[in-house]
Design an enzyme around this catalytic site. Sequence first.
Site, PDB file in Angstrom:
ATOM      1  N   GLN A 111      -0.556   8.325   4.851  1.00 27.99           N
ATOM      2  CA  GLN A 111       0.208   7.850   3.098  1.00 27.99           C
ATOM      3  C   GLN A 111      -0.446   9.058   2.198  1.00 27.99           C
ATOM      4  O   GLN A 111       0.309   9.449   0.949  1.00 27.99           O
ATOM      5  CB  GLN A 111      -0.175   6.429   3.149  1.00 27.99           C
ATOM      6  CG  GLN A 111       0.687   5.674   4.108  1.00 27.99           C
ATOM      7  CD  GLN A 111       0.799   4.491   4.175  1.00 27.99           C
ATOM      8  OE1 GLN A 111       0.000   3.469   2.467  1.00 27.99           O
ATOM      9  NE2 GLN A 111       1.545   3.255   4.166  1.00 27.99           N
TER      10      GLN A 111
ATOM     11  N   ASP B 114      -0.763   0.522  12.206  1.00 26.88           N
ATOM     12  CA  ASP B 114       0.314  -0.871  11.999  1.00 26.88           C
ATOM     13  C   ASP B 114       0.636  -1.966  12.739  1.00 26.88           C
ATOM     14  O   ASP B 114       0.810  -3.362  12.506  1.00 26.88           O
ATOM     15  CB  ASP B 114       1.305  -1.108  10.887  1.00 26.88           C
ATOM     16  CG  ASP B 114       0.725  -0.213   9.659  1.00 26.88           C
ATOM     17  OD1 ASP B 114      -0.473  -0.286   9.059  1.00 26.88           O
ATOM     18  OD2 ASP B 114       1.556   0.871   9.068  1.00 26.88           O
TER      19      ASP B 114
ATOM     20  N   ARG C 121      -8.677  -1.467  -1.183  1.00 26.75           N
ATOM     21  CA  ARG C 121      -7.899  -0.555  -0.561  1.00 26.75           C
ATOM     22  C   ARG C 121      -7.830   1.171  -1.001  1.00 26.75           C
ATOM     23  O   ARG C 121      -7.811   1.376  -2.404  1.00 26.75           O
ATOM     24  CB  ARG C 121      -6.826  -0.733  -0.363  1.00 26.75           C
ATOM     25  CG  ARG C 121      -5.468   0.402   0.428  1.00 26.75           C
ATOM     26  CD  ARG C 121      -4.203   0.428   0.793  1.00 26.75           C
ATOM     27  NE  ARG C 121      -4.574  -0.619   1.658  1.00 26.75           N
ATOM     28  CZ  ARG C 121      -3.306  -1.308   2.330  1.00 26.75           C
ATOM     29  NH1 ARG C 121      -2.268  -0.272   2.498  1.00 26.75           N
ATOM     30  NH2 ARG C 121      -3.097  -2.170   2.818  1.00 26.75           N
TER      31      ARG C 121
ATOM     32  N   GLY D 163       1.125  -1.729  -0.127  1.00 24.63           N
ATOM     33  CA  GLY D 163      -0.133   0.140   0.367  1.00 24.63           C
ATOM     34  C   GLY D 163       0.979   1.226   0.429  1.00 24.63           C
ATOM     35  O   GLY D 163      -0.008   1.886  -0.582  1.00 24.63           O
TER      36      GLY D 163
ATOM     37  N   THR E 133      -5.735   7.494   6.210  1.00 23.16           N
ATOM     38  CA  THR E 133      -4.459   7.039   6.134  1.00 23.16           C
ATOM     39  C   THR E 133      -3.840   8.284   5.842  1.00 23.16           C
ATOM     40  O   THR E 133      -3.952   9.374   5.124  1.00 23.16           O
ATOM     41  CB  THR E 133      -4.053   5.959   5.658  1.00 23.16           C
ATOM     42  OG1 THR E 133      -2.664   5.463   5.284  1.00 23.16           O
ATOM     43  CG2 THR E 133      -4.404   6.477   4.033  1.00 23.16           C
TER      44      THR E 133
END
Length: 360
Positions: free
Chosen positions: A94, A239, A47, A19, A92
Amino acid sequence: GPVDGRKTPDDIVNVDNSGTTLYFMTSVAALLRDYTVFTGDKSIRKRPVQPLLTALNQLGAQSSTTREGNACAPFFIKGPIHGGEVNVPCTTSQYISSLMIAAPMCDGNIRITTDHPAEIPYLDMTIKWLKEAGIQVTYDEKEHKFFEIKGNQKYKAFDKYMPSDWSSVAFPTVAALTPGSNLTIRNMDFKDSQGDAVVIDHLIRMGADIQKDETSGDLIIHGGKQLHGISMDLKNTPDALPILCVAGCMADGTTATGSITVSDGTCHITTGGGSTLQSYGETADKWGVWGGLPQQQPTEESTTLRRDPIVSATARGLWAGKMLAVTGGSLTLDCSDVALYSTGNLVVGGGHITLSGGDT
């Protein structure tokens, strides 16, 4: 090669199960003038990527997923993006890290805002490495609600001795907590900003025999010491949830992870979005434990309801592989994605369930 060192891939980019690669490279691909196509394995194709694509489209990219009404890979994207301001949901970190990595290489300045920042240690880590590479970043150091990066900057090469990765170290560390094990992991940076470094502190609070030698950079683990259950908030480090659930299986009492508190048959859970863990209960079943808790798994025919919720806590909410039973207490769930999923029966007796956010 091209003068700026960037070129469009000559094939589809298959990130497999990564990811991080998917999200980070999406913004880099938005710097290119031709289309790049991304896909991945079954998990990656579930996702969500649309929030990132929407932000990049607002900055001048052209992108779309290949399946109508589906917000996940496969998708295609082309640029180039330019300066501007975007508001990004931080389900997220990210999404924001991806934009920050690409921003210095586009024309114009980019301002990124978010209303509910999450996984803040990872945002700090991105900023740290950007500055290490010579990139100027201005941001809201107190609340992490905005990030400003000037365009047309140049990444600078650097020499650095890379320490061991805390996310990877967590797995052998938990394995070494078993009786008869002794393990030393070298080259640790105990001042590293990586969020998963907190896993070691959680294990120590659970009673693990772990020493940090900051002088030598050694992490020393002696197995066999009985662990005890604790409550921990994993909002900023989702995580870490799977491996800490494994540690919870070795502990006396109840171990609650993912912003979970448990007391006297009452389970209160707050989780973030993302797909860190979708079916932990199914895996735990193979180990003889249920949802990471050392309880006896109920059968489909069971008529005697237990006082404690029989659940699997995930980054998406609750996932029950066979039956979710709540009795004599209450279960309160607040999450931003799928709130409750059970492949079997949902049974409530003598208690109640409160859900907010997500789907049921």
